[in-house]
Design a protein around this motif. Structure first.
Motif, PDB file in Angstrom:
ATOM      1  N   GLU A  90       7.637  -5.671   5.324  1.00  0.00           N
ATOM      2  CA  GLU A  90       8.442  -6.571   4.111  1.00  0.00           C
ATOM      3  C   GLU A  90       6.542  -7.284   3.380  1.00  0.00           C
ATOM      4  O   GLU A  90       6.244  -7.691   2.796  1.00  0.00           O
ATOM      5  N   LEU A  91       5.689  -7.395   4.099  1.00  0.00           N
ATOM      6  CA  LEU A  91       4.065  -7.571   3.993  1.00  0.00           C
ATOM      7  C   LEU A  91       3.399  -6.010   3.197  1.00  0.00           C
ATOM      8  O   LEU A  91       3.132  -6.039   2.164  1.00  0.00           O
ATOM      9  N   LEU A  92       4.442  -5.137   3.135  1.00  0.00           N
ATOM     10  CA  LEU A  92       4.225  -4.007   2.096  1.00  0.00           C
ATOM     11  C   LEU A  92       4.473  -4.346   0.864  1.00  0.00           C
ATOM     12  O   LEU A  92       4.141  -4.348  -0.156  1.00  0.00           O
ATOM     13  N   LEU A  93       6.386  -4.900   1.216  1.00  0.00           N
ATOM     14  CA  LEU A  93       6.401  -5.670  -0.397  1.00  0.00           C
ATOM     15  C   LEU A  93       5.695  -6.165  -0.534  1.00  0.00           C
ATOM     16  O   LEU A  93       5.990  -6.504  -1.689  1.00  0.00           O
ATOM     17  N   ALA A  94       5.074  -7.321  -0.104  1.00  0.00           N
ATOM     18  CA  ALA A  94       5.003  -8.486  -0.436  1.00  0.00           C
ATOM     19  C   ALA A  94       3.826  -7.823  -1.272  1.00  0.00           C
ATOM     20  O   ALA A  94       3.052  -8.780  -1.613  1.00  0.00           O
ATOM     21  N   GLY A  95       2.507  -7.038  -1.054  1.00  0.00           N
ATOM     22  CA  GLY A  95       2.016  -6.819  -1.705  1.00  0.00           C
ATOM     23  C   GLY A  95       2.035  -5.708  -2.538  1.00  0.00           C
ATOM     24  O   GLY A  95       1.479  -5.868  -3.450  1.00  0.00           O
ATOM     25  N   ILE A  96       3.231  -4.897  -2.843  1.00  0.00           N
ATOM     26  CA  ILE A  96       3.560  -4.296  -3.817  1.00  0.00           C
ATOM     27  C   ILE A  96       3.420  -5.915  -5.131  1.00  0.00           C
ATOM     28  O   ILE A  96       3.200  -5.893  -5.889  1.00  0.00           O
ATOM     29  N   LEU A 143       2.909  -8.984  -5.234  1.00  0.00           N
ATOM     30  CA  LEU A 143       2.006  -8.923  -5.590  1.00  0.00           C
ATOM     31  C   LEU A 143       1.028  -8.520  -6.510  1.00  0.00           C
ATOM     32  O   LEU A 143       0.697  -9.244  -7.377  1.00  0.00           O
ATOM     33  N   ASP A 144       0.750  -7.406  -6.345  1.00  0.00           N
ATOM     34  CA  ASP A 144      -0.034  -6.759  -7.420  1.00  0.00           C
ATOM     35  C   ASP A 144       0.538  -6.232  -8.952  1.00  0.00           C
ATOM     36  O   ASP A 144      -0.213  -6.169  -9.284  1.00  0.00           O
ATOM     37  N   THR A 145       1.963  -6.418  -8.986  1.00  0.00           N
ATOM     38  CA  THR A 145       3.527  -6.148 -10.015  1.00  0.00           C
ATOM     39  C   THR A 145       3.729  -7.422 -10.901  1.00  0.00           C
ATOM     40  O   THR A 145       4.088  -7.247 -11.447  1.00  0.00           O
ATOM     41  N   LYS A 146       2.993  -8.940 -10.067  1.00  0.00           N
ATOM     42  CA  LYS A 146       3.671  -9.869 -10.257  1.00  0.00           C
ATOM     43  C   LYS A 146       5.054  -9.300 -10.345  1.00  0.00           C
ATOM     44  O   LYS A 146       6.054  -9.816 -11.385  1.00  0.00           O
ATOM     45  N   ASN A 147       5.757  -9.330  -9.541  1.00  0.00           N
ATOM     46  CA  ASN A 147       7.137  -9.159  -9.012  1.00  0.00           C
ATOM     47  C   ASN A 147       7.712  -7.891 -10.109  1.00  0.00           C
ATOM     48  O   ASN A 147       8.239  -8.190 -10.981  1.00  0.00           O
ATOM     49  N   PHE A 148       7.189  -7.048  -9.660  1.00  0.00           N
ATOM     50  CA  PHE A 148       7.584  -6.057 -10.384  1.00  0.00           C
ATOM     51  C   PHE A 148       7.583  -6.103 -12.188  1.00  0.00           C
ATOM     52  O   PHE A 148       8.228  -4.977 -12.528  1.00  0.00           O
ATOM     53  N   SER A 149       6.351  -6.838 -12.813  1.00  0.00           N
ATOM     54  CA  SER A 149       6.592  -6.901 -13.743  1.00  0.00           C
ATOM     55  C   SER A 149       5.261  -6.237 -14.498  1.00  0.00           C
ATOM     56  O   SER A 149       5.476  -5.651 -16.159  1.00  0.00           O
ATOM     57  N   ILE A 150       4.200  -6.530 -14.331  1.00  0.00           N
ATOM     58  CA  ILE A 150       3.575  -5.430 -14.252  1.00  0.00           C
ATOM     59  C   ILE A 150       2.909  -4.319 -13.877  1.00  0.00           C
ATOM     60  O   ILE A 150       2.853  -4.203 -12.892  1.00  0.00           O
ATOM     61  N   ARG A 151       2.059  -3.312 -13.970  1.00  0.00           N
ATOM     62  CA  ARG A 151       1.674  -1.878 -13.365  1.00  0.00           C
ATOM     63  C   ARG A 151       2.841  -0.988 -12.450  1.00  0.00           C
ATOM     64  O   ARG A 151       2.678  -0.940 -11.515  1.00  0.00           O
ATOM     65  N   THR A 152       4.247  -1.334 -12.817  1.00  0.00           N
ATOM     66  CA  THR A 152       4.825  -0.648 -12.250  1.00  0.00           C
ATOM     67  C   THR A 152       5.349   0.950 -12.910  1.00  0.00           C
ATOM     68  O   THR A 152       5.506   0.572 -13.969  1.00  0.00           O
ATOM     69  N   GLY A 153       5.147   1.677 -12.038  1.00  0.00           N
ATOM     70  CA  GLY A 153       5.631   2.776 -12.459  1.00  0.00           C
ATOM     71  C   GLY A 153       7.639   3.609 -11.596  1.00  0.00           C
ATOM     72  O   GLY A 153       8.007   2.726 -11.013  1.00  0.00           O
ATOM     73  N   VAL A 154       7.401   4.320 -11.737  1.00  0.00           N
ATOM     74  CA  VAL A 154       8.809   5.214 -11.410  1.00  0.00           C
ATOM     75  C   VAL A 154       8.629   4.730  -9.848  1.00  0.00           C
ATOM     76  O   VAL A 154       9.262   5.067  -8.215  1.00  0.00           O
ATOM     77  N   ARG A 155       7.437   5.723  -9.341  1.00  0.00           N
ATOM     78  CA  ARG A 155       7.179   5.450  -7.835  1.00  0.00           C
ATOM     79  C   ARG A 155       6.735   4.233  -7.123  1.00  0.00           C
ATOM     80  O   ARG A 155       7.051   4.422  -5.749  1.00  0.00           O
ATOM     81  N   THR A 156       6.395   3.508  -7.972  1.00  0.00           N
ATOM     82  CA  THR A 156       7.007   1.714  -7.370  1.00  0.00           C
ATOM     83  C   THR A 156       7.890   1.709  -6.806  1.00  0.00           C
ATOM     84  O   THR A 156       8.299   0.547  -5.636  1.00  0.00           O
ATOM     85  N   ALA A 192       9.472   0.399  -3.400  1.00  0.00           N
ATOM     86  CA  ALA A 192      10.133  -0.682  -3.032  1.00  0.00           C
ATOM     87  C   ALA A 192      11.495  -0.356  -2.219  1.00  0.00           C
ATOM     88  O   ALA A 192      11.644  -1.267  -1.073  1.00  0.00           O
ATOM     89  N   SER A 193      12.485   0.862  -3.120  1.00  0.00           N
ATOM     90  CA  SER A 193      13.234   1.135  -1.944  1.00  0.00           C
ATOM     91  C   SER A 193      13.211   1.487  -1.173  1.00  0.00           C
ATOM     92  O   SER A 193      14.228   1.178  -0.254  1.00  0.00           O
TER      93      SER A 193
END
Length: 674
Positions: free
Chosen positions: A513-519, A521-534, A538-539
């Motif tokens: 959960e903390l790793l997912l929260a870190g992702i 946080l830095d993607t603004k809930n997967f709205s920026i800086r996200t790619g396929v590997r992101t 998360a999955s």
């Protein structure tokens, strides 16, 4: 002034003549001889009175003769000085008038009271007792700084009809309020030689076409050679404008040597070659781009080469599409307008996982630390590495000194689990040894880690980071895993997890959960800086127990923080060019999170391309958070304040006051688009 100096010489000469006899009479040598003769005469008187009287008469005669001889010599010397003084009066005038240097004499008000013909040739409109120095030449006596200790002259430089003169000022009577003589020395040839020497200094440049293999592979067969030719033609035409040539030593790499004068043109043009390459049409889903590393200012050619390679490494570490110039004392950045292209091949993650597993197995224990004032990304990545070490049956510790307000509940939850070894920097310094593995996550800058002293206490250091590389990087790292395309350090750690193996449960629910929260946080809930590997990372975390509702709780703030953020957004002003700027008076305990969230929210305003939020925290620092939609590189802007981050998201902390920081940020904003 000359007459007064000669009069002073005469007075000193008369004083010498008047006092010389007394000084010689009392001089050590004459006094010693006189005493010996008097003693000898006294002894003679004791044995024979008349002989002693004769001796005393002889002594008195010697004294009178000595006085006469000294007086004669002084008169001769006086006549000589008088003759020299008289000749000097007749000699100084033609020397001044016919001096090869232009000379002028000005009074304390800057009025010309005398000048020679050479000066008149430079300023024919000059008039004695009528022209003012400042009006005639543009120079003011006050502009001549007092000479430093050990120096007797002060000078300025002035241009006059394509000639350069070095003007030296001398106060003739030693009084700053007195008359001043100005000497004009023509230094045109010397300055031209200096400029030419500077223009011909050698610069080295290494050029790499970013993702060249993927770019060509993504193009149809009939277009591959055309795209490659277009890129090479643009590079060679750009190099040709610098009166040099490029050496192509690989299909995607070039080496160039050029002169300093052409570098100034490149700097003035903001390295337009980056835009030229970016405008080339390709068949890939990303544009063509260059990474340029330039080295200049080195004492030797090998030093310039070292600077160029170091600059190229920085350009690549920052995601490419930019030019980095490494000088002797500083580094400058140009370009960087593109988001970093995501690498679809996970081969590097697999290699890093294997290397990390070996380093853990060969260490006595593992210490993990992130950056100061850790956020969810730093904490999640640190706990992920901690879990990897625990799965390899190694003692592991996480270094945390202080946390910001919104992280307190998270740290309490981690501490309540009773599994994680959270220690301070002082405790880590007592535990660490040369055989300890130190893993640094979510930063690569020496000045930002929780405990910089740890970096010098071990021989095994691994860095895992997703930020664009800066010159203040950890240089003694054994292994560095930096990918600026990644959304977060948590994403990189999650990918490593998938290749670690070991047969144990890879990650616990809280860590996932903390790793997912870190992702998040830095993607603004997967709205920026996200790619396929992101999304793949998360999955994987979701499959290993991460609950989205729990992750959401990590971002909750108290009522007061919500009010402060809302007030900050309400007070924002939109500057020309679509730049939103807001700031708040007073001290904020959660300044970092409030500023970050306010900057995020301001991007939702119509027409806003970038946003800046500035607050003071309870540690006496001024916090700056910046966000953009990708058109403006906020990272390069905040790097000038000592911060860093990404193209669309950056932050900085300064010791300046709130007002001074706002002024500097506005100055940086004014540079956008120039």
């Amino acid at each position: 002034m000359v007459v007064s100096a000669l009069q002073e010489i005469r007075q000193r000469r008369r004083g010498i003549v008047e006092n010389t006899f007394l000084k010689n009479l009392l001089s050590p040598y004459f006094r010693a001889n006189l005493i010996i003769m008097i003693l000898f005469a006294a002894i003679l008187t004791y044995f024979q009175v008349w002989v002693g009287v004769v001796a005393f008469v002889v002594i008195i005669g010697i004294c009178f003769y000595h006085a006469h001889l000294v007086q004669s010599r002084k008169e001769l010397l006086g006549d000589y000085v008088e003759t020299v003084t008289s000749d000097l009066e007749n000699t100084v005038r033609p020397i001044l008038l016919n001096n090869p240097l232009p000379l002028c004499l000005v009074d304390s008000h800057g009025v010309l009271i005398w000048f020679n013909q050479r000066f008149s040739d430079i300023y024919p409109e000059g008039r004695m007792f009528n022209s003012v120095l400042a009006e005639l030449t543009g120079l003011r006596l006050g502009d001549f700084e007092s000479p430093e200790e050990g120096e007797s002259l002060s000078f300025l430089e002035i241009n006059r009809e394509d000639q350069i003169y070095k003007v030296i000022a001398t106060v003739l009577d030693g009084d700053m309020k007195g008359n001043t003589m100005l000497y004009w020395m023509d230094v045109t040839e010397l300055k031209n030689l200096q400029h030419r020497y500077g223009d011909e200094q050698i610069c080295h440049a290494h050029i790499i076409v970013d993702n060249y293999d993927e770019l060509i592979a993504s193009s149809p067969d009939e277009r591959k050679s055309i795209i490659a030719a277009q890129i090479e033609t643009a590079i060679r035409q750009w190099v040709g404008r610098m009166a040099t040539t490029a050496v192509k030593y690989r299909s995607d790499r070039y080496f160039v040597v050029f002169q300093e004068q052409y570098y100034r043109r490149l700097e003035a043009g903001k390295f337009s070659i980056l835009d030229e390459i970016r405008s080339i049409e390709t068949d890939a889903d990303f544009p063509a781009s260059l990474s340029i590393g330039i080295g200049k200012g080195g004492k030797t050619l090998s030093e310039n080469e070292e600077y160029a390679l170091s600059a190229l490494d920085l350009a690549l570490g920052r995601g490419g599409d930019q030019a980095v110039v490494r000088k002797r004392s500083r580094v400058e950045y140009y370009g960087g307008k593109l988001q970093t292209v995501e690498k679809r091949n996970k081969g590097k993650s697999r290699i890093m996982a294997h290397a990390l597993r070996q380093m853990i197995d060969q260490s006595d224990c593992v210490i993990v630390m992130g950056h100061k004032n850790p956020d969810l990304d730093s904490l999640g990545a640190a706990l992920g590495i901690w879990r990897m070490a625990e799965n390899r049956d190694k003692e592991a510790y996480v270094v945390i000194n202080e946390v910001t307000g919104y992280m307190d509940p998270v740290i309490e939850q981690v501490t309540a689990a009773n599994d994680y070894h959270l220690i301070s920097g002082e405790e880590a310094m007592e535990l660490i040894s040369r055989d300890t593995l130190l893993v640094v996550v979510d930063t690569h800058r020496t000045s930002l880690v929780e405990c910089p002293e740890l970096l010098n206490l071990t021989d095994k250091i691994m860095v895992i980071d997703h930020h664009r590389k800066t010159e203040d990087c950890i240089e003694n790292a054994t292994l560095t895993y930096m990918e600026s395309y990644a959304s977060s350090a948590s994403e990189l750690v999650t990918e490593i997890f998938t290749y670690m193996g070991g047969g144990k449960k890879p990650v616990d629910r809280l860590e996932a959960e903390l790793l997912l929260a870190g992702i998040s946080l830095d993607t603004k809930n997967f709205s920026i800086r996200t790619g396929v590997r992101t999304f793949e990372a998360a999955s994987w975390l979701r499959r290993n127990g991460a609950e989205l509702s729990k992750v959401k709780q990590f971002f909750q703030v108290d009522e007061e923080t919500m009010k402060q953020k809302s007030l900050l957004i309400a007070n924002a002003e939109v500057l020309p060019g679509g730049i939103a700027l807001t700031s708040g008076e007073g001290v904020f305990s959660s300044a970092q999170i409030i500023a970050a969230q306010a900057a995020d929210e301001l991007l939702n305003l119509q027409g806003v391309r970038a946003s800046f939020a500035i607050l003071r925290n309870d540690s006496g620092k001024t916090v700056v958070s910046a966000r953009s939609l990708g058109e403006i590189n906020v990272q390069t802007l905040l790097e000038k304040l000592g911060g860093g981050g990404h193209l669309s998201m950056a932050g900085a902390q300064t010791d300046l006051s709130l007002e001074e920081t706002i002024r500097q940020v506005k100055d940086l904003i004014s540079e956008i688009g120039k």
